[in-house]
Scaffold this motif. Structure first.
Motif, PDB file in Angstrom:
ATOM      1  N   ASP A 135       1.045  -1.228  -0.051  1.00  0.00           N
ATOM      2  CA  ASP A 135      -0.170   0.028   0.147  1.00  0.00           C
ATOM      3  C   ASP A 135       0.786   1.436  -0.045  1.00  0.00           C
ATOM      4  OD1 ASP A 135      -2.492  -1.373   0.062  1.00  0.00           O
ATOM      5  OD2 ASP A 135      -2.639  -1.065   2.020  1.00  0.00           O
ATOM      6  N   ALA A 136       1.738   1.009   0.665  1.00  0.00           N
ATOM      7  CA  ALA A 136       2.908   2.404   0.730  1.00  0.00           C
ATOM      8  C   ALA A 136       3.310   2.864  -0.495  1.00  0.00           C
ATOM      9  CB  ALA A 136       4.140   2.384   1.499  1.00  0.00           C
ATOM     10  N   ILE A 137       3.445   2.069  -1.591  1.00  0.00           N
ATOM     11  CA  ILE A 137       3.706   2.151  -2.764  1.00  0.00           C
ATOM     12  C   ILE A 137       2.538   2.596  -3.653  1.00  0.00           C
ATOM     13  CG2 ILE A 137       4.951   1.398  -4.942  1.00  0.00           C
ATOM     14  CD1 ILE A 137       6.781  -0.272  -3.125  1.00  0.00           C
ATOM     15  N   LEU A 138       1.655   1.483  -3.805  1.00  0.00           N
ATOM     16  CA  LEU A 138       0.268   1.678  -4.448  1.00  0.00           C
ATOM     17  C   LEU A 138      -0.217   2.944  -4.361  1.00  0.00           C
ATOM     18  CD1 LEU A 138      -1.311   0.004  -6.578  1.00  0.00           C
ATOM     19  CD2 LEU A 138      -2.507  -0.935  -4.806  1.00  0.00           C
ATOM     20  N   LEU A 139      -0.569   3.213  -3.100  1.00  0.00           N
ATOM     21  CA  LEU A 139      -1.534   4.604  -2.723  1.00  0.00           C
ATOM     22  C   LEU A 139      -0.570   5.808  -2.439  1.00  0.00           C
ATOM     23  CD1 LEU A 139      -3.772   2.717  -0.289  1.00  0.00           C
ATOM     24  CD2 LEU A 139      -4.182   3.072  -2.766  1.00  0.00           C
ATOM     25  N   LYS A 140       0.715   5.624  -2.757  1.00  0.00           N
ATOM     26  CA  LYS A 140       1.445   7.039  -2.403  1.00  0.00           C
ATOM     27  C   LYS A 140       1.060   8.077  -3.329  1.00  0.00           C
ATOM     28  CE  LYS A 140       6.401   8.608  -2.404  1.00  0.00           C
ATOM     29  NZ  LYS A 140       7.746   8.218  -2.643  1.00  0.00           N
ATOM     30  N   PRO A 141       0.884   9.211  -2.783  1.00  0.00           N
ATOM     31  CA  PRO A 141       0.666  10.474  -3.479  1.00  0.00           C
ATOM     32  C   PRO A 141       2.144  10.861  -4.272  1.00  0.00           C
ATOM     33  CG  PRO A 141       0.430  10.825  -1.336  1.00  0.00           C
ATOM     34  CD  PRO A 141       0.746   9.709  -1.424  1.00  0.00           C
ATOM     35  N   GLY A 142       2.017  11.604  -5.249  1.00  0.00           N
ATOM     36  CA  GLY A 142       3.224  11.681  -6.036  1.00  0.00           C
ATOM     37  C   GLY A 142       4.042  10.784  -6.457  1.00  0.00           C
ATOM     38  N   ARG A 143       5.311  11.468  -6.862  1.00  0.00           N
ATOM     39  CA  ARG A 143       6.077  10.477  -7.879  1.00  0.00           C
ATOM     40  C   ARG A 143       6.706   9.272  -7.072  1.00  0.00           C
ATOM     41  NH1 ARG A 143       7.548  11.746 -13.029  1.00  0.00           N
ATOM     42  NH2 ARG A 143       6.972  13.926 -13.562  1.00  0.00           N
ATOM     43  N   LEU A 144       6.921   8.244  -7.457  1.00  0.00           N
ATOM     44  CA  LEU A 144       7.512   7.111  -6.814  1.00  0.00           C
ATOM     45  C   LEU A 144       9.267   7.276  -6.812  1.00  0.00           C
ATOM     46  CD1 LEU A 144       5.603   3.935  -7.812  1.00  0.00           C
ATOM     47  CD2 LEU A 144       5.176   5.406  -5.864  1.00  0.00           C
ATOM     48  N   THR A 145       9.880   6.911  -5.785  1.00  0.00           N
ATOM     49  CA  THR A 145      11.407   6.630  -6.110  1.00  0.00           C
ATOM     50  C   THR A 145      11.984   5.547  -6.955  1.00  0.00           C
ATOM     51  OG1 THR A 145      11.543   5.049  -4.210  1.00  0.00           O
ATOM     52  CG2 THR A 145      11.443   7.489  -3.622  1.00  0.00           C
ATOM     53  N   ASP A 146      12.791   5.561  -7.364  1.00  0.00           N
ATOM     54  CA  ASP A 146      13.320   4.543  -8.393  1.00  0.00           C
ATOM     55  C   ASP A 146      13.273   3.228  -7.601  1.00  0.00           C
ATOM     56  OD1 ASP A 146      13.989   6.437 -10.086  1.00  0.00           O
ATOM     57  OD2 ASP A 146      16.241   6.407  -9.620  1.00  0.00           O
TER      58      ASP A 146
ATOM     59  N   VAL B   1       3.015  10.902 -15.348  1.00  0.00           N
ATOM     60  CA  VAL B   1       3.407   9.543 -14.765  1.00  0.00           C
ATOM     61  C   VAL B   1       2.279   8.529 -14.688  1.00  0.00           C
ATOM     62  CG1 VAL B   1       3.900   8.344 -12.633  1.00  0.00           C
ATOM     63  CG2 VAL B   1       4.998  10.662 -13.044  1.00  0.00           C
ATOM     64  N   HIS B   2       2.544   7.234 -15.355  1.00  0.00           N
ATOM     65  CA  HIS B   2       1.606   6.498 -15.604  1.00  0.00           C
ATOM     66  C   HIS B   2       2.108   5.063 -14.900  1.00  0.00           C
ATOM     67  CE1 HIS B   2      -0.124   2.958 -17.980  1.00  0.00           C
ATOM     68  NE2 HIS B   2      -0.985   3.090 -17.204  1.00  0.00           N
TER      69      HIS B   2
END
Length: 355
Positions: A212-223, A353-354
């Motif tokens: 969830d921390a990745i899937l629902l994160k607002p904004g861009r993801l880290t590498d 971002v997609h």
């Protein structure tokens, strides 16, 4: 069982009809004119046809050819009644589809025996046809049930994904319809278009394995987070692979390949061009277009024309040019899908971002 008797001689017609009445469940239909008989036969399918060889207007051979030319009469037994015992006539009649012969003057026991035998064969033929029809219906029902079960499985798995990813509900409905519209524009078979629309909602099922921390994160993801997110096609394929059902099999194909890019820079396998299954090339456009034109936790929706221009710009790199052309040809239908399933407003940050 109906027996059509065609003879211009009233006495022969009377005798033949009387003999047929002696057969249980047999109904003689006597006609003195071959043309009248052909008119009747055009709309009816009897169980046996008995025709005289020598008649005015149309002889028995010509009538036989017209009977066999009609599909619904193709397997109805036909008996030729004739005084001509020549081998030439009989061979010609058999080659034209005659089933049996009766020689004039008619011998009643012979007529009765031949008619009974042919009607028994006809009854057996009808019973076999009925059994084949019942079997066909049962196969169709079983196939429909399997299809319904597969559709239900897809719908339930897609619903499960919604619990992990709130944006999924309307997204999968729109992109499934976009996929169908593009497939139709490409000229795919209607059955293939329908199956694609049913399988497309499973494209992101692998996200159920993303934290969830990745899937629902607002904004861009880290590498690092993006690398984890890029595992969802592999996870989705692992969930769906191995099924022999065409719908589930195609859903697995789409789950694995919808992030591949036409120039080979996509993931997870880096396929290029037509190495990418057509279903995945279609869904790639539908998925990205919907991601661009709707709200996400990390972005505002793009204007439709801007998103369209993005698809065109990346034709030949991200997207299959043939699929892009089909998308453009079906633009009015694309707009109709977009407006039919609007997203609620959502305040987010502008980003292409997609995930």
């Amino acid at each position: 069982m109906q027996v059509v008797i065609v003879d211009d001689d009233p006495s022969t017609l009377f005798i033949t009809s009387a003999v047929i009445r002696r057969i249980d469940d047999a109904e003689p239909i006597g006609m003195g004119s071959p043309l009248e008989a052909l008119d009747w036969l055009a709309c009816n399918t009897p169980d046996l046809i008995m025709i005289d060889h020598v008649m005015p207007d149309l002889d028995g051979m010509a009538m036989l050819e017209r009977i066999r030319a009609q599909r619904h009469l193709a397997d109805v037994p036909v008996v030729m009644i004739t005084a001509d015992t020549s081998v030439k006539l009989r061979v010609a009649a058999l080659e034209s589809g005659c089933t049996d012969f009766l020689t004039k003057p008619i011998v009643v026991p012979e007529l009765l025996a031949r008619a009974q035998n042919l009607l028994r064969l006809r009854l057996g033929q009808r019973m076999m046809r009925d059994q084949a029809a019942v079997l066909r219906i049962r196969v169709e029902e079983a196939t429909a049930q399997l299809r319904q079960q597969a559709q239900e499985l897809v719908a339930r798995l897609a619903r499960a994904a919604e619990y992990r990813d709130p944006e999924t509900g309307l997204h999968i409905e729109r992109m499934a319809n976009y996929s169908r519209v593009i497939a139709e524009s490409l000229g795919l078979d209607p059955e293939d278009c329908a199956r694609l629309a049913e399988a497309a909602p499973m494209h992101d099922i692998g996200k159920i394995g993303i934290p969830d921390a990745i899937l629902l994160k607002p904004g861009r993801l880290t590498d690092c987070e993006m690398q984890a997110m890029k595992q969802h096609p592999v996870i989705g394929h692992a969930v769906l692979q191995g099924s022999e059902h065409p719908l589930i099999s195609q859903a697995a194909e789409i789950a694995l390949g919808h992030h591949e890019k036409y120039d080979g820079t996509g993931y997870p396998r880096g396929l290029r061009g037509e190495e990418i299954p057509l279903s995945c090339r279609i869904v790639a456009i539908a998925d990205v277009f919907d991601a661009l034109t709707t709200t996400r936790p990390y972005k505002h929706p793009w204007p439709l024309e801007t998103a369209k221009a993005y698809i065109v710009k990346h034709s030949g790199t991200h997207f299959d040019p043939a699929c892009v052309d089909a998308f453009l040809r079906a633009w009015d239908a694309v707009l109709a899908v977009h407006h039919a399933h609007p997203d609620p407003d959502f305040a987010g940050a502008d980003s292409p971002v997609h995930r």
